[in-house]
Design a protein around this motif. Sequence first.
Motif, mmCIF file in Angstrom:
data_model
loop_
_atom_site.group_PDB
_atom_site.id
_atom_site.type_symbol
_atom_site.label_atom_id
_atom_site.label_comp_id
_atom_site.label_asym_id
_atom_site.label_seq_id
_atom_site.Cartn_x
_atom_site.Cartn_y
_atom_site.Cartn_z
ATOM 1 N N UNK A 94 -3.425 -21.534 -32.155
ATOM 2 C CA UNK A 94 -3.702 -22.402 -31.018
ATOM 3 C C UNK A 94 -4.348 -23.672 -31.529
ATOM 4 N N UNK A 95 -4.244 -24.699 -30.736
ATOM 5 C CA UNK A 95 -4.818 -25.977 -31.142
ATOM 6 C C UNK A 95 -3.815 -26.829 -31.887
ATOM 7 N N UNK A 96 -4.215 -28.047 -32.130
ATOM 8 C CA UNK A 96 -3.316 -29.033 -32.746
ATOM 9 C C UNK A 96 -3.904 -29.652 -34.000
ATOM 10 N N UNK A 97 -4.876 -29.030 -34.617
ATOM 11 C CA UNK A 97 -5.560 -29.629 -35.759
ATOM 12 C C UNK A 97 -4.636 -29.789 -36.965
ATOM 13 N N UNK A 98 -4.566 -30.996 -37.533
ATOM 14 C CA UNK A 98 -3.770 -31.204 -38.745
ATOM 15 C C UNK A 98 -4.255 -30.363 -39.932
ATOM 16 N N UNK A 99 -5.505 -29.900 -39.897
ATOM 17 C CA UNK A 99 -6.002 -29.065 -41.001
ATOM 18 C C UNK A 99 -5.282 -27.725 -41.051
ATOM 19 N N UNK A 100 -4.637 -27.336 -39.948
ATOM 20 C CA UNK A 100 -3.889 -26.077 -39.912
ATOM 21 C C UNK A 100 -2.482 -26.201 -40.495
ATOM 22 N N UNK A 101 -2.033 -27.408 -40.749
ATOM 23 C CA UNK A 101 -0.642 -27.603 -41.138
ATOM 24 C C UNK A 101 -0.229 -26.944 -42.447
ATOM 25 N N UNK A 102 -1.109 -26.740 -43.423
ATOM 26 C CA UNK A 102 -0.632 -26.042 -44.622
ATOM 27 C C UNK A 102 -0.058 -24.657 -44.321
ATOM 28 N N UNK A 103 -0.633 -23.941 -43.342
ATOM 29 C CA UNK A 103 -0.122 -22.607 -43.007
ATOM 30 C C UNK A 103 0.680 -22.603 -41.709
ATOM 31 N N UNK A 104 0.459 -23.583 -40.841
ATOM 32 C CA UNK A 104 1.076 -23.559 -39.515
ATOM 33 C C UNK A 104 1.948 -24.791 -39.246
ATOM 34 N N UNK B 284 10.144 -27.711 -20.915
ATOM 35 C CA UNK B 284 11.599 -27.865 -20.765
ATOM 36 C C UNK B 284 11.988 -29.332 -20.938
ATOM 37 N N UNK B 285 11.204 -30.237 -20.337
ATOM 38 C CA UNK B 285 11.496 -31.675 -20.455
ATOM 39 C C UNK B 285 11.342 -32.140 -21.898
ATOM 40 N N UNK B 286 10.281 -31.699 -22.560
ATOM 41 C CA UNK B 286 10.074 -32.105 -23.947
ATOM 42 C C UNK B 286 11.229 -31.640 -24.831
ATOM 43 N N UNK B 287 11.621 -30.387 -24.677
ATOM 44 C CA UNK B 287 12.709 -29.850 -25.507
ATOM 45 C C UNK B 287 14.047 -30.511 -25.179
ATOM 46 N N UNK B 288 14.290 -30.781 -23.908
ATOM 47 C CA UNK B 288 15.573 -31.385 -23.499
ATOM 48 C C UNK B 288 15.707 -32.815 -23.994
ATOM 49 N N UNK B 289 14.595 -33.510 -24.119
ATOM 50 C CA UNK B 289 14.653 -34.914 -24.540
ATOM 51 C C UNK B 289 14.346 -35.103 -26.016
ATOM 52 N N UNK B 290 14.005 -34.025 -26.700
ATOM 53 C CA UNK B 290 13.731 -34.119 -28.125
ATOM 54 C C UNK B 290 12.380 -34.733 -28.444
ATOM 55 N N UNK B 291 11.456 -34.688 -27.501
ATOM 56 C CA UNK B 291 10.121 -35.216 -27.793
ATOM 57 C C UNK B 291 9.245 -34.106 -28.365
ATOM 58 N N UNK B 292 8.167 -34.509 -28.991
ATOM 59 C CA UNK B 292 7.290 -33.538 -29.637
ATOM 60 C C UNK B 292 5.829 -33.838 -29.296
ATOM 61 N N UNK B 293 5.434 -33.631 -28.030
ATOM 62 C CA UNK B 293 4.062 -33.934 -27.643
ATOM 63 C C UNK B 293 3.033 -32.913 -28.122
ATOM 64 N N UNK B 294 3.492 -31.776 -28.632
ATOM 65 C CA UNK B 294 2.571 -30.758 -29.132
ATOM 66 C C UNK B 294 3.267 -29.930 -30.215
ATOM 67 N N UNK B 295 2.518 -29.035 -30.824
ATOM 68 C CA UNK B 295 3.066 -28.253 -31.935
ATOM 69 C C UNK B 295 4.222 -27.361 -31.493
ATOM 70 N N UNK B 296 4.136 -26.782 -30.291
ATOM 71 C CA UNK B 296 5.223 -25.926 -29.819
ATOM 72 C C UNK B 296 6.526 -26.716 -29.691
#
Length: 181
Positions: A59-69, A91-103
Amino acid sequence: MTPRILIGATGSIAVTALPLYLTELRATLGATITVLMTHTATLFLPPHTVAMHADRVISGESPTDWPTDKPSRLAAEHDLCVVLPATAHILAAAATGSAPNRLATVILSARRGTLFFPSMGAAMWEKPAVQRNITQLQADGHHLPPPEWHTTTDIHTGALSHHPTIPSPATVTKTISDLLD
């Protein structure tokens, strides 16, 4: 081979039922389950509660997690990405190809189609924009089984509300099993 499933949990009241789905998936499929929670999902259901029902919780969006996540790594390490529940926002994010969060970034990084289980109010579901997004997602190779419709009482107004939501844990598990075969 044990299936590896990444569950994307979004900020819908329906996320409070997530432990029931995780329990069913583990019992029926023997799956290894990672849950990736958006910030708003954690406002409805604490990650430590989800951790009792999953092998791993992110959970969360911290860039410090990126080595493992890192999103591309998460996508590559799992056999299937499932969004449960899927809000109009994801659904809107996935349909338009945007990336507002890690999911949303994981969904973009996945080589195979994502399985979405929508849950939202009927007024949202019926909007042309939401229906366009669903059509686009299906055209892009994602999977969106029809939601089940339930009638519930709105606790604030006392009015009955008929809305689309996630199918039962057994139905979700069967849908996931069919896609993994």
